[in-house]
Design a protein around this motif. Structure first.
Motif, PDB file in Angstrom:
ATOM      1  N   UNK A   5       0.840  -1.197   0.000  1.00 45.24           N
ATOM      2  CA  UNK A   5       0.000   0.000   0.000  1.00 45.24           C
ATOM      3  C   UNK A   5       0.876   1.250   0.000  1.00 45.24           C
ATOM      4  N   UNK A   6       1.522   1.463  -1.129  1.00 42.65           N
ATOM      5  CA  UNK A   6       2.431   2.590  -1.301  1.00 42.65           C
ATOM      6  C   UNK A   6       2.659   2.802  -2.788  1.00 42.65           C
ATOM      7  N   UNK A   7       3.248   3.950  -3.133  1.00 39.01           N
ATOM      8  CA  UNK A   7       3.527   4.259  -4.531  1.00 39.01           C
ATOM      9  C   UNK A   7       4.950   3.857  -4.897  1.00 39.01           C
ATOM     10  N   UNK A   8       5.078   3.131  -5.996  1.00 33.21           N
ATOM     11  CA  UNK A   8       6.375   2.806  -6.592  1.00 33.21           C
ATOM     12  C   UNK A   8       6.462   3.481  -7.961  1.00 33.21           C
ATOM     13  N   UNK A   9       7.678   3.681  -8.440  1.00 36.69           N
ATOM     14  CA  UNK A   9       7.859   4.176  -9.801  1.00 36.69           C
ATOM     15  C   UNK A   9       7.758   2.993 -10.759  1.00 36.69           C
ATOM     16  N   UNK A  10       6.850   3.109 -11.716  1.00 34.07           N
ATOM     17  CA  UNK A  10       6.669   2.041 -12.706  1.00 34.07           C
ATOM     18  C   UNK A  10       7.563   2.239 -13.917  1.00 34.07           C
ATOM     19  N   UNK A  11       7.728   3.502 -14.351  1.00 37.96           N
ATOM     20  CA  UNK A  11       8.465   3.772 -15.581  1.00 37.96           C
ATOM     21  C   UNK A  11       8.675   5.276 -15.699  1.00 37.96           C
ATOM     22  N   UNK A  23       5.876  -4.515 -17.976  1.00 40.52           N
ATOM     23  CA  UNK A  23       6.831  -4.215 -16.922  1.00 40.52           C
ATOM     24  C   UNK A  23       6.600  -5.233 -15.806  1.00 40.52           C
ATOM     25  N   UNK A  24       7.496  -5.249 -14.848  1.00 36.07           N
ATOM     26  CA  UNK A  24       7.353  -6.158 -13.721  1.00 36.07           C
ATOM     27  C   UNK A  24       7.643  -5.390 -12.448  1.00 36.07           C
ATOM     28  N   UNK A  25       6.726  -5.455 -11.491  1.00 39.91           N
ATOM     29  CA  UNK A  25       6.869  -4.766 -10.220  1.00 39.91           C
ATOM     30  C   UNK A  25       6.439  -5.720  -9.109  1.00 39.91           C
ATOM     31  N   UNK A  26       7.274  -5.875  -8.095  1.00 39.28           N
ATOM     32  CA  UNK A  26       6.996  -6.786  -6.968  1.00 39.28           C
ATOM     33  C   UNK A  26       6.676  -8.198  -7.452  1.00 39.28           C
ATOM     34  N   UNK A  27       7.322  -8.612  -8.523  1.00 43.18           N
ATOM     35  CA  UNK A  27       7.119  -9.953  -9.060  1.00 43.18           C
ATOM     36  C   UNK A  27       5.891 -10.111  -9.916  1.00 43.18           C
TER      37      UNK A  27
END
Length: 345
Positions: A5-11, A23-27
């Motif tokens: 429950x947070x913001x990550x940078x995707x691209x 893309x792949x984020x957190x598996x």
């Protein structure tokens, strides 16, 4: 393993176009593309029918069509067409991830969509300030777990050995650190007095001779870092809120680590500076030099990943690990609390 429950940078913004891209984020595999209005869209990258990645399909207006049997989905992930039948089962819908464009980056929320608040995206001071310059470079793949990078970014002392030709001087070896835990992360900082200006900064500081230098390393949960470097003439340092006008250099470095999976991280970065705002030559110099330094970090951390994975004896923590260890402990508590909340729900 991850805080969700947070913001990550995707691209980078420029990486998301009208062509579907995986893309792949957190598996998790995710397809990203843009709507006709230019808004970024992110959906689970698997058609519910036979799990062909939707990124292997095609965009039609504001819909994405599977390249195997033509199942079609709107920007919310709702299936709007199943060729050969009128009834569309609810199970054919795919998960949609909240995404927002900000600071030339596409940010993605990996947890409960109902909790996705864009106001919680990391704030970048001076990003659009015409008196501050900016430089950036391509996102860097690191073949290591993201926590080894957060460890590194909470360890100012490593520059004395890893970055001797750029960021480091002998003063970085022994000067004590101040460690502060905050509600959203950990800060490791120190002032170093009457020391030589490190090689990378000599071209940038607006004064001659020795300096007082502040190193401010701040990492926020789960993997967002703000690194501030301040240089003033020797004898004028010690108070970052009262700097001598026209006689100081400040570089704010923003570093966003996106876990691809357990063993791989994508490192997004840029710097803003209080000098030469429109000087492209200075921007290029900074980007090239910073990329060189980050590659020095990458070589070290890849080997750390291997060494920790294959260790046959217990690793030893030392005094300079206090900041990274505090960050890891607090992050693990947040992850555990989030998991417990999900189980109770």
């Amino acid at each position: 393993m991850y805080l969700r429950n947070t913001w990550y940078v995707a691209a980078w913004d420029t990486e998301v176009t009208r062509e579907p891209k995986q893309i792949k984020v957190l598996g998790e595999k995710i397809v990203v593309f843009r709507s006709q209005a230019g808004e970024p869209i992110a959906l689970m990258d698997a058609c519910p029918h036979r799990k062909l990645p939707l990124s292997k399909g095609r965009i039609k207006g504001d819909h994405i069509e599977c390249g195997y049997h033509g199942l079609t989905f709107d920007c919310s992930g709702t299936c709007v067409r199943v060729p050969g039948q009128d009834r569309i089962p609810a199970a054919t819908n795919v998960h949609s991830y909240p995404v927002v464009s900000r600071y030339d980056l596409v940010w993605i929320w990996m947890g409960d969509p109902a909790l996705a608040d864009p106001d919680k995206i990391f704030h970048i001071e001076h990003f659009d300030d015409p008196e501050w310059g900016i430089n950036r470079g391509d996102a860097i793949p690191f073949a290591c777990n993201y926590l080894y990078i957060t460890d590194n970014l909470l360890d100012p002392s490593h520059v004395a050995w890893v970055h001797q030709s750029s960021f480091g001087t002998a003063a970085c070896e022994e000067e004590p650190l101040t460690i502060t835990g905050t509600d959203n992360g950990v800060i490791v900082s120190r002032w170093m007095y009457d020391t030589e200006v490190a090689p990378f900064y000599k071209r940038l500081v607006p004064f001659e001779g020795n300096c007082d230098r502040e190193q401010h390393y701040e990492v926020r949960y789960p993997s967002l870092a703000y690194i501030k470097a301040i240089f003033v003439p020797a004898g004028l340092g010690g108070d970052a809120d009262n700097l001598p006008e026209g006689q100081y250099f400040q570089m704010d470095s923003y570093n966003f680590m996106t876990p691809i999976d357990e063993d791989t991280t994508r490192y997004f970065w840029f710097q803003v500076r209080n000098v030469s705002p429109n000087d492209e030559e200075v921007s290029n110099y900074m980007s090239e030099s910073v990329m060189h330094a980050f590659n020095e970090d990458r070589e070290i951390l890849i080997e750390v990943q291997k060494g920790m994975r294959d260790k046959i004896t217990r690793n030893v923590d030392i005094a300079i690990d206090a900041g990274p260890l505090l960050f890891r402990r607090r992050l693990q508590k947040l992850i555990a609390a989030e998991e417990n909340s999900n189980q109770e729900a």
